[in-house]
Design an enzyme around this catalytic site. Sequence first.
Site, PDB file in Angstrom:
ATOM      1  CB  SER A  16      -0.959   0.011   1.200  1.00  0.00           C
ATOM      2  OG  SER A  16      -0.243  -0.089   2.421  1.00  0.00           O
ATOM      3  CG  ASN A  92       7.800  -4.454   0.243  1.00  0.00           C
ATOM      4  OD1 ASN A  92       8.920  -3.956   0.227  1.00  0.00           O
ATOM      5  ND2 ASN A  92       6.710  -3.757   0.529  1.00  0.00           N
ATOM      6  CE1 TYR A 162      13.458  -4.307   9.030  1.00  0.00           C
ATOM      7  CE2 TYR A 162      15.534  -3.211   8.593  1.00  0.00           C
ATOM      8  CZ  TYR A 162      14.288  -3.594   8.185  1.00  0.00           C
ATOM      9  OH  TYR A 162      13.852  -3.278   6.914  1.00  0.00           O
ATOM     10  CE  LYS A 166      13.580  -6.643   6.002  1.00  0.00           C
ATOM     11  NZ  LYS A 166      12.527  -7.156   5.086  1.00  0.00           N
TER      12      LYS A 166
END
Length: 253
Positions: A16, A92, A162, A166
């Site tokens: 979005s 994503n 984080y 990843k």
Amino acid sequence: MDLGLDGRTVLVTGASSGIGLATARAFAAEGARVAVTYRSDAAGAQQLAGELGAAADRAMAVPYDLGDPAAVEAAVDVVERRWGGVDVVVANAVRRGSRRAPGLHLEDVPAKEWSALLRDNLEQTLHTVQLVLPGMRARKWGRIALVSSHIARDGAPGQEIYGAAKAALHGFARSLAWDAGPDGVLVNVVSPGLTRTAGVLADLPAPVRERELTRTPTRRLSSPEDVARAIAFLCSAANDNITGAVLDVSGGR
């Protein structure tokens, strides 16, 4: 170049805004049907789906929440039931968590906070891939793009968890390439550098942006569209033998 995406079904998580939004548009421009997933911005996702052809059944908005495994499963189920399967998944969606207060260190982060970050940014991405793989194997064709971050390579203050989540995507892609490759499924990681999303431009002071430009060979930050084009290529029929790779989209940084 014909990317061979016409009629393919693409699931883009976190679509979005930012890179996800640009990616959804890139696939739609190639004739793909696009499932636009969202966590909270239903109006924005519906608007984008309308732009991409919802009235002609070329796009739809689908709820998707990394924090809710049932919602992840429901999102994949909706797409498969309506369009017969998922040919491409672009993972994503992300949850970055709150910034640490000055003076706090990793050992000050409660276990429930860092475990939630790992769960949402790693486990649910892997779960999404698990859900779409059987159909891809059956059709002998599939493409998976895992959106990582330059933080996995470069690090950043306060981003240990984080960054770990990843970085784990890189190892996951390398090993999954061996498992899925014989069935015609290619899996790659796209690692954006600092990207000119609305969030980055709002949060990053102008002097910091200028400093980053001097450290980038192209002297510009990537746009969401730069990243989206790289994802679309790796997830297309034009890519027939690139798998297990990590592609930096960072202007050479």
